[in-house]
Design a protein around this motif. Structure first.
Motif, PDB file in Angstrom:
ATOM      1  N   LYS A 122      62.996  37.438   7.425  1.00  0.00           N
ATOM      2  CA  LYS A 122      63.472  38.330   8.480  1.00  0.00           C
ATOM      3  C   LYS A 122      62.836  39.717   8.340  1.00  0.00           C
ATOM      4  O   LYS A 122      62.833  40.301   7.251  1.00  0.00           O
ATOM      5  CB  LYS A 122      64.995  38.468   8.425  1.00  0.00           C
ATOM      6  N   PRO A 123      62.293  40.268   9.427  1.00  0.00           N
ATOM      7  CA  PRO A 123      61.696  41.605   9.344  1.00  0.00           C
ATOM      8  C   PRO A 123      62.766  42.693   9.277  1.00  0.00           C
ATOM      9  O   PRO A 123      63.798  42.606   9.941  1.00  0.00           O
ATOM     10  CB  PRO A 123      60.887  41.706  10.643  1.00  0.00           C
ATOM     11  N   SER A 124      62.527  43.697   8.443  1.00  0.00           N
ATOM     12  CA  SER A 124      63.426  44.844   8.351  1.00  0.00           C
ATOM     13  C   SER A 124      62.711  46.089   8.865  1.00  0.00           C
ATOM     14  O   SER A 124      61.478  46.167   8.855  1.00  0.00           O
ATOM     15  CB  SER A 124      63.886  45.054   6.905  1.00  0.00           C
ATOM     16  N   ALA A 125      63.477  47.066   9.305  1.00  0.00           N
ATOM     17  CA  ALA A 125      62.916  48.255   9.943  1.00  0.00           C
ATOM     18  C   ALA A 125      62.120  49.097   8.946  1.00  0.00           C
ATOM     19  O   ALA A 125      62.521  49.271   7.789  1.00  0.00           O
ATOM     20  CB  ALA A 125      64.036  49.093  10.550  1.00  0.00           C
ATOM     21  N   VAL A 126      60.981  49.590   9.405  1.00  0.00           N
ATOM     22  CA  VAL A 126      60.126  50.470   8.615  1.00  0.00           C
ATOM     23  C   VAL A 126      59.870  51.721   9.443  1.00  0.00           C
ATOM     24  O   VAL A 126      59.266  51.649  10.515  1.00  0.00           O
ATOM     25  CB  VAL A 126      58.788  49.782   8.255  1.00  0.00           C
ATOM     26  N   ALA A 127      60.317  52.872   8.917  1.00  0.00           N
ATOM     27  CA  ALA A 127      60.256  54.091   9.716  1.00  0.00           C
ATOM     28  C   ALA A 127      59.056  54.965   9.399  1.00  0.00           C
ATOM     29  O   ALA A 127      58.593  55.725  10.246  1.00  0.00           O
ATOM     30  CB  ALA A 127      61.545  54.902   9.517  1.00  0.00           C
ATOM     31  N   ASP A 128      58.528  54.870   8.156  1.00  0.00           N
ATOM     32  CA  ASP A 128      57.451  55.780   7.778  1.00  0.00           C
ATOM     33  C   ASP A 128      56.569  55.140   6.699  1.00  0.00           C
ATOM     34  O   ASP A 128      56.802  54.011   6.259  1.00  0.00           O
ATOM     35  CB  ASP A 128      58.010  57.122   7.303  1.00  0.00           C
TER      36      ASP A 128
END
Length: 250
Positions: A122-128
């Protein structure tokens, strides 16, 4: 009729990224996966502990990709190119594209279709950039032996082209086909802003008996048509999920 304008299809990147293809399979196949062996410190005459690794496996079973196309004999007679050959070629390309779209998708597996990698991982959020390299370290902690690569959606590529490595840096994360020095491939077969990073040889794709293309001049003969039928039996599995991470860019 003028020359056929062939359909626009997504780039196929799995082979370039290092996915493992196994061809000519017979029956259901188990791909063995060995865990690391363990050694321990012991006293001078203490009994050694069993250090044998354990085995798991990924099972591949044939699943059918298929389609048919009816071509008017009049169209074949009127067209200025070899229309049958052009459609044959496109059927083969369609099979390849559908396979990659499925492997790099997020659909759950069924009896007739393998699960996509973004369903398995499952992909998780990456902000930077800091979050991006942290996920890279998760893969490195799995002691990956093979070369790691990125597979990006086109939107993920666009986001990384606009992402700086830091508040005071003018360097961008994606430059010259690489994400911070790591080779990256992009394709519309990856959905939304998802990306995959790691050792792509963990992606195992099996095929049975190759691609079968049949020219059937009989079924639609009364209608003045020739039927082309394509079949391919394939399956997909992930040998070592710990060697891959999936992310979703903002």
């Amino acid at each position: 009729l003028f020359d056929i304008l062939k359909p626009l299809r997504a780039k196929n990147v799995l082979s370039q990224a290092g996915a493992k293809f196994m061809s000519g399979l017979v029956g259901n196949v188990q791909v063995p996966v060995m865990s690391k062996s363990n050694v321990t410190w012991e006293g001078e005459t203490a009994t050694a502990k069993d250090g044998a690794g354990t085995f798991s496996h990924v099972t591949l079973s044939p699943k059918r990709l298929t389609a048919f196309v009816d071509i008017s004999k009049q169209m074949i007679a009127q067209d200025s190119v070899d229309v049958e050959s052009a459609i044959r070629e496109d059927l083969v390309n369609a099979i390849n594209s559908k396979l990659e779209e499925t492997v790099l998708g997020s659909a759950a597996g069924t009896a007739t279709q393998p699960a996509g990698i973004f369903n398995v991982i499952k992909p998780s959020a990456v902000a930077d950039f800091a979050a991006l390299v942290t996920k890279e370290s998760d893969v490195e902690d799995a002691n990956v032996i093979g070369e790691c690569k990125y597979i990006l959606s086109n939107k993920a590529k666009a986001a990384l082209r606009a992402m700086a490595k830091g508040a005071k840096s003018t360097e961008l994360v994606y430059e010259n086909g690489e994400v911070d020095g790591t080779k990256a491939f992009n394709t519309s077969n990856v959905q939304a802003s998802n990306y995959l990073f790691g050792d792509m040889s963990s992606l195992v794709i099996g095929t049975w008996s190759g691609l079968d293309l049949i020219v059937d001049p009989y079924t639609q003969a009364a209608k003045g048509a020739v039927r082309l039928v394509v079949n391919m039996y394939v399956d997909f599995g992930v040998a070592r999920p710990e060697t891959l991470v999936a992310g979703k860019l903002a």
